[in-house]
Design a protein around this motif. Sequence first.
Motif, PDB file in Angstrom:
ATOM      1  N   THR A 540      78.301  -2.518  42.631  1.00 29.65           N
ATOM      2  CA  THR A 540      79.387  -2.251  43.573  1.00 29.65           C
ATOM      3  C   THR A 540      79.271  -3.117  44.828  1.00 29.65           C
ATOM      4  O   THR A 540      80.246  -3.300  45.557  1.00 29.65           O
ATOM      5  CB  THR A 540      79.404  -0.777  44.009  1.00 29.65           C
ATOM      6  OG1 THR A 540      78.161  -0.455  44.658  1.00 29.65           O
ATOM      7  CG2 THR A 540      79.633   0.149  42.834  1.00 29.65           C
ATOM      8  N   GLY A 541      78.056  -3.632  45.081  1.00 32.77           N
ATOM      9  CA  GLY A 541      77.820  -4.390  46.308  1.00 32.77           C
ATOM     10  C   GLY A 541      77.802  -3.504  47.535  1.00 32.77           C
ATOM     11  O   GLY A 541      77.885  -3.989  48.670  1.00 32.77           O
ATOM     12  N   GLN A 542      77.685  -2.178  47.320  1.00 36.90           N
ATOM     13  CA  GLN A 542      77.661  -1.250  48.453  1.00 36.90           C
ATOM     14  C   GLN A 542      76.604  -0.174  48.222  1.00 36.90           C
ATOM     15  O   GLN A 542      76.356   0.223  47.086  1.00 36.90           O
ATOM     16  CB  GLN A 542      79.025  -0.584  48.654  1.00 36.90           C
ATOM     17  CG  GLN A 542      80.098  -1.539  49.118  1.00 36.90           C
ATOM     18  CD  GLN A 542      81.285  -0.800  49.700  1.00 36.90           C
ATOM     19  OE1 GLN A 542      81.133   0.147  50.457  1.00 36.90           O
ATOM     20  NE2 GLN A 542      82.482  -1.252  49.338  1.00 36.90           N
ATOM     21  N   ALA A 637      84.393   0.838  46.508  1.00 37.68           N
ATOM     22  CA  ALA A 637      83.129   0.849  45.749  1.00 37.68           C
ATOM     23  C   ALA A 637      83.297   1.619  44.443  1.00 37.68           C
ATOM     24  O   ALA A 637      82.752   1.234  43.399  1.00 37.68           O
ATOM     25  CB  ALA A 637      82.019   1.470  46.588  1.00 37.68           C
ATOM     26  N   LEU A 638      84.076   2.718  44.476  1.00 34.90           N
ATOM     27  CA  LEU A 638      84.278   3.519  43.265  1.00 34.90           C
ATOM     28  C   LEU A 638      85.181   2.791  42.279  1.00 34.90           C
ATOM     29  O   LEU A 638      85.028   2.930  41.064  1.00 34.90           O
ATOM     30  CB  LEU A 638      84.867   4.885  43.626  1.00 34.90           C
ATOM     31  CG  LEU A 638      84.038   5.745  44.588  1.00 34.90           C
ATOM     32  CD1 LEU A 638      84.577   7.165  44.648  1.00 34.90           C
ATOM     33  CD2 LEU A 638      82.569   5.790  44.162  1.00 34.90           C
ATOM     34  N   VAL A 716      79.462   4.869  51.896  1.00 36.48           N
ATOM     35  CA  VAL A 716      78.892   4.069  50.798  1.00 36.48           C
ATOM     36  C   VAL A 716      78.406   5.025  49.708  1.00 36.48           C
ATOM     37  O   VAL A 716      78.063   6.178  49.994  1.00 36.48           O
ATOM     38  CB  VAL A 716      77.704   3.191  51.283  1.00 36.48           C
ATOM     39  CG1 VAL A 716      78.171   2.105  52.218  1.00 36.48           C
ATOM     40  CG2 VAL A 716      76.616   4.051  51.926  1.00 36.48           C
ATOM     41  N   PRO A 717      78.389   4.578  48.442  1.00 34.80           N
ATOM     42  CA  PRO A 717      77.851   5.447  47.376  1.00 34.80           C
ATOM     43  C   PRO A 717      76.339   5.627  47.548  1.00 34.80           C
ATOM     44  O   PRO A 717      75.631   4.655  47.821  1.00 34.80           O
ATOM     45  CB  PRO A 717      78.181   4.691  46.090  1.00 34.80           C
ATOM     46  CG  PRO A 717      78.397   3.273  46.507  1.00 34.80           C
ATOM     47  CD  PRO A 717      78.881   3.307  47.924  1.00 34.80           C
ATOM     48  N   PHE A 806      67.683  -3.781  49.000  1.00 40.38           N
ATOM     49  CA  PHE A 806      69.138  -3.861  48.943  1.00 40.38           C
ATOM     50  C   PHE A 806      69.673  -3.860  50.371  1.00 40.38           C
ATOM     51  O   PHE A 806      69.457  -2.920  51.129  1.00 40.38           O
ATOM     52  CB  PHE A 806      69.741  -2.680  48.174  1.00 40.38           C
ATOM     53  CG  PHE A 806      71.243  -2.739  48.134  1.00 40.38           C
ATOM     54  CD1 PHE A 806      71.895  -3.573  47.239  1.00 40.38           C
ATOM     55  CD2 PHE A 806      72.012  -1.996  49.030  1.00 40.38           C
ATOM     56  CE1 PHE A 806      73.284  -3.665  47.226  1.00 40.38           C
ATOM     57  CE2 PHE A 806      73.396  -2.085  49.023  1.00 40.38           C
ATOM     58  CZ  PHE A 806      74.031  -2.916  48.114  1.00 40.38           C
ATOM     59  N   LYS A 807      70.367  -4.946  50.719  1.00 37.30           N
ATOM     60  CA  LYS A 807      70.886  -5.097  52.081  1.00 37.30           C
ATOM     61  C   LYS A 807      72.071  -6.049  52.038  1.00 37.30           C
ATOM     62  O   LYS A 807      72.064  -7.036  51.288  1.00 37.30           O
ATOM     63  CB  LYS A 807      69.778  -5.672  52.987  1.00 37.30           C
ATOM     64  CG  LYS A 807      70.196  -5.861  54.442  1.00 37.30           C
ATOM     65  CD  LYS A 807      69.114  -6.650  55.176  1.00 37.30           C
ATOM     66  CE  LYS A 807      69.596  -7.035  56.554  1.00 37.30           C
ATOM     67  NZ  LYS A 807      68.732  -8.014  57.192  1.00 37.30           N
ATOM     68  N   ASP A 808      73.092  -5.735  52.817  1.00 41.49           N
ATOM     69  CA  ASP A 808      74.288  -6.581  52.907  1.00 41.49           C
ATOM     70  C   ASP A 808      74.884  -6.869  51.527  1.00 41.49           C
ATOM     71  O   ASP A 808      75.303  -8.003  51.231  1.00 41.49           O
ATOM     72  CB  ASP A 808      73.975  -7.913  53.612  1.00 41.49           C
ATOM     73  CG  ASP A 808      73.462  -7.696  55.035  1.00 41.49           C
ATOM     74  OD1 ASP A 808      73.882  -6.687  55.644  1.00 41.49           O
ATOM     75  OD2 ASP A 808      72.653  -8.510  55.513  1.00 41.49           O
ATOM     76  N   GLY A 809      74.893  -5.851  50.667  1.00 45.44           N
ATOM     77  CA  GLY A 809      75.542  -5.982  49.361  1.00 45.44           C
ATOM     78  C   GLY A 809      74.754  -6.742  48.326  1.00 45.44           C
ATOM     79  O   GLY A 809      75.259  -7.011  47.231  1.00 45.44           O
TER      80      GLY A 809
END
Length: 833
Positions: A540-542, A637-638, A716-717, A806-809
Amino acid sequence: MNTDVEFHIRQNYPWNKLPANVKQGLGNSQREYEKHVLLYSIRNQLRFRNNLVRHVRKDERRYYEELLKYSREHLMLYPYHLSDIMVKGLRVTPFSYYIGIMEDIMNSEKSYDSLPNFTAADCLRLLGIGRNQYIDLMNQCRSSKKFFRRKSARDLLPSKPVDISVEPWWVAQTGYITEDDIRICSSAEKKAIDKMIDSGPQLAGTIEFNVVLSLYNRGFIYLDVPISDDSCISVPPLEGFVMNRVQGDYFETLLYKIFVSIDEQTNVAELANVLEIDQDLVKNAVSMYCRLGFAVKKGQVFNSEQLHASWKNAPSVNRLKSTMDPQKMLLSWEQGSPVMEGGSSATDTDTTSLEDQAGDTGSVSSLSIPAAPTKRIAFLFDSTLTAFLMMGNLSPNLKSHAVTMFEVGKLSDETLDSFLAELEKVESTAEGEAQRYFDHALTLKNTILFLRYNKELTQDQGPDIPNIGFPLDMLRCESLLGLDQATCSRVLNKNYKLLVSMAPLSNEIRPISSCTPQHIGPAIPEVSSIWFKLYVYHVTGQGPPSLLLSKGSRLRKLPHIFQAYDRLLITSWGHDPGVVPTSNVLTMLNDALTHSAVLIQGHGMHGHGETVHIPFPFDEEDLKGEFSYSNMCVHKALQKLKEHVDLEHQCGYITMLNSNNRHRRRTSDSVEYRGETHLGGGLDTNGSTESFELVTEENGEGKGKTDALSSEDEWVPLELCFGMPLFSSELNRRVCRKIASHKLCSNESLQELLHSSRKLSLKVLSFVHSFQDGGQPAEPDSGVSNPLSQPPAESGVPLPSLNLLFKDGQLKEWNGRAPPPLDISSLQKDQPS
């Protein structure tokens, strides 16, 4: 002992027929093989005749004495399958055997908990000594030491068995009887003994009831519990089971395996075939259940015309019958005769008392159930649920069901009427932490009523099959995992059409992997692990800032990305997560990293972050309109997640997190905290969401204000869980409604689920593999030390070999270097993205 060696001993291979590799493993020593044969035979309580041990140990009596000594020293169950040898040959009755065990543990001043579960249950049945009685005996034994005349443990133990429950279909056989014994017998007792000697073993029900008890108590007869190939049994809620400890000997392991596998429609021969276990062993286990009162033999077990008149008024001392009304324990199925409409079956009266309590949806007394055994739905739960049902003082008889769920590992459909009746008595409100237990019990009741005999779920059954829905069994994941994978698959495929998991399942267990029957729940263990969280963020990049540290890493300072956070979500590998304050978290993290990999995530910048659970599959209405607090399904994101994960043929929920929630910190009447847990999550047995779930008030004004302030970028998820949630009744209700409206249990949907589960499994496994290889050592001046070599994970889910950030997508390897200094205030402003 080597499994190859065990296999060849079990198959009665003499030394000269052993394969060369097995001989080599034994150092080419026949003497070593014979030692293994003797040890295996004694451990497994094998009969001397027809087994390999007869060629190793020539003295039969000495062999049985060694077997008895080993069993007694290891506190094993009395070998009832060898009663003819033990009672007739060695004159050791079950009573004298257990008196010896009790004497040993009292003299050693061991606690009552040292007795294994089944052994303790048999001691309670025969000696009448439970936990409280044992403590009392030990106190008497210790106090007698203070006086000149010391009482031994044997003096304090009973001299004869307590009155036991005897069923008329059990078989009475003569034991070791001398002429002196005959002289003290009454004429009725002599007559019964003569009949057994002249005509062979007799059904207990054909002999006067008091004569059977009297002869048994004096050790003149022993009782066999005959089980045939076509015998079927039912397991009602356990009464009198003692929860002490698991020993792990061969017979106890077998008893637990059969407990979770047996059902009322499968006879002993079929069960032995499914489990691929010797039929005689299965018969011994089923016989033990019936002897201990943990199971009831089904069908016509005794001809009433043969029954001696004294049995009709015989007092019932069976714990099962005395503590619970049998009508409230199970639906009685008379030799394949089903419950029919019109009321001609005897089972109509068995279930009437429950109709008012369980409600129309829960009772099947009014349904026409086809005579042919039908496949069922299995609801998979973990030990967390049984703990909640045991810990809360929820209703008088609910604990026996909870014990059954934990020890048997199964509640079958036939016992669910009484279980629902007990859940009906649970109140809806409680104080403090107890509210969680009450909530779970009530949500579980609604889940059972929804899944069980629900016509909405089975509308595509075909014209020839009456649509009454499916029966429901409840299975404990940990008990199924006691079976090897192939056996577990055979058991599930034989009995079930669909598996449905509770959500979230505890991280401390390995979920059941199943392609068929299809599984509404985690497809493979990786989908219920930390890896899946990272997979969701990756596709999702999030997601919240997240750092996965491999076991053996060591932090010198808290990583820069977490500096702006007031609360962190910490998950140590194989445990449930907990929200902890950022202050002084470093010591806690380094302690956890010595024994586990750890995932660190940003949770809240001003106290706890706010979480919202979004149920899926999504309805068409859910996907319309603009993003708002009450309409999160349209979050970008979903929408991306839907492209990578099948959310149409599965059910569950997605947890969304808002870390920067200062403007929404309202008074306690709007937001309620559900509690906070410690690192490792051992205390937070309800899983990831319970520890920090926020319940938002259904208030129109409050929601409107929230909607106005909500920004899509703030959310965010956090995680995605497959299955049916039990921690929130409202979320559970919405998931149930979506299962019915989207027809998730239809054959077409289940076929789609099969394909999508396989695809997701391959994608996640590929993702895990891609982030496992090519790890570079950390730089000397970085903030993290090199990880230790990684042992294979006990659960089968691979441990991380790299530190991942995991940071900034983006998800990438982390070397421990801090980025250039940034202005903290601007970082807080931009953090959600």
